[in-house]
Design a protein around this motif. Structure first.
Motif, PDB file in Angstrom:
ATOM      1  N   ALA A  92     -11.081 -19.024  16.906  1.00 26.46           N
ATOM      2  CA  ALA A  92     -11.511 -17.642  17.171  1.00 26.46           C
ATOM      3  C   ALA A  92     -13.034 -17.590  17.285  1.00 26.46           C
ATOM      4  O   ALA A  92     -13.574 -16.967  18.208  1.00 26.46           O
ATOM      5  N   ARG A  93     -13.713 -18.290  16.366  1.00 29.62           N
ATOM      6  CA  ARG A  93     -15.179 -18.345  16.402  1.00 29.62           C
ATOM      7  C   ARG A  93     -15.653 -19.013  17.694  1.00 29.62           C
ATOM      8  O   ARG A  93     -16.503 -18.481  18.408  1.00 29.62           O
ATOM      9  N   THR A  94     -15.100 -20.170  17.997  1.00 31.65           N
ATOM     10  CA  THR A  94     -15.487 -20.942  19.187  1.00 31.65           C
ATOM     11  C   THR A  94     -15.236 -20.166  20.466  1.00 31.65           C
ATOM     12  O   THR A  94     -16.052 -20.176  21.385  1.00 31.65           O
ATOM     13  N   LEU A  95     -14.091 -19.501  20.538  1.00 32.56           N
ATOM     14  CA  LEU A  95     -13.695 -18.776  21.756  1.00 32.56           C
ATOM     15  C   LEU A  95     -14.203 -17.335  21.780  1.00 32.56           C
ATOM     16  O   LEU A  95     -13.904 -16.586  22.711  1.00 32.56           O
ATOM     17  N   GLN A  96     -14.939 -16.962  20.732  1.00 29.95           N
ATOM     18  CA  GLN A  96     -15.486 -15.608  20.593  1.00 29.95           C
ATOM     19  C   GLN A  96     -14.386 -14.539  20.709  1.00 29.95           C
ATOM     20  O   GLN A  96     -14.493 -13.571  21.439  1.00 29.95           O
ATOM     21  N   GLN A  97     -13.310 -14.786  19.955  1.00 31.35           N
ATOM     22  CA  GLN A  97     -12.194 -13.858  19.847  1.00 31.35           C
ATOM     23  C   GLN A  97     -12.142 -13.359  18.403  1.00 31.35           C
ATOM     24  O   GLN A  97     -12.677 -13.997  17.514  1.00 31.35           O
ATOM     25  N   THR A  98     -11.445 -12.256  18.203  1.00 33.19           N
ATOM     26  CA  THR A  98     -11.244 -11.830  16.827  1.00 33.19           C
ATOM     27  C   THR A  98     -10.187 -12.748  16.205  1.00 33.19           C
ATOM     28  O   THR A  98      -9.362 -13.343  16.921  1.00 33.19           O
ATOM     29  N   TYR A  99     -10.217 -12.845  14.901  1.00 30.86           N
ATOM     30  CA  TYR A  99      -9.216 -13.647  14.177  1.00 30.86           C
ATOM     31  C   TYR A  99      -7.819 -13.113  14.483  1.00 30.86           C
ATOM     32  O   TYR A  99      -6.891 -13.878  14.716  1.00 30.86           O
TER      33      TYR A  99
END
Length: 146
Positions: free
Chosen positions: A92-99
């Motif tokens: 999620a962090r890497t792909l800039q998505q929410t958890y």
């Protein structure tokens, strides 16, 4: 009792609306015309899933999900899906998505595998992503209208 279960190995899923999510997952199988006997999602750590990857698949690397189909061909789907919440959080962090979004994507990914979607070839990966996005949009729309 629902035919979709959430279990904890050494991590537990903290996600609101679990009942609605379970019903939605069962609905994926209906939409994809696949009979569902039962699917159990087991939430775990990187270390737990790495050991499973080594023991059962002879793979020595981290992964976010391992799906085990337990039913015979032609029988209603019975499966266990193991998801590393550590890996989901990192992705999620890497792909800039929410958890939340990444967790839902991986949950739907496991269901889609069991419905027959693959993700080895480029064309299969593209179709898998398209279907994940489709069900993410549907679920979000359903939650908004709830």
């Amino acid at each position: 009792m629902s035919n979709v279960q959430f279990r904890s190995a050494d991590r537990s899923l903290q996600l609101p609306g679990r009942s609605a999510l379970k019903a939605f997952i069962a609905g994926i199988f209906k939409k994809e015309r696949k009979a569902l006997a039962s699917i159990t999602y087991v939430f775990c750590s990187d270390a737990f899933l790495l050991q499973m990857n080594r023991d059962f698949l002879q793979h020595d690397y981290y992964t976010d999900i391992i799906t085990f189909g337990l039913s015979e061909k032609g029988e209603p789907v019975e499966a266990e899906v193991y998801i590393s919440l550590d890996r989901v959080k990192e992705n999620a962090r890497t792909l800039q998505q929410t958890y939340r979004q990444e967790t839902l994507r991986v949950i739907f990914h496991g269901a889609l595998h069991l419905c027959g979607y693959k993700d080895k070839k480029k064309s299969e990966i593209e179709l898998m992503r398209k279907m994940e996005d489709h069900y993410l949009r549907l679920f979000d729309k359903q939650q908004t209208n709830a």
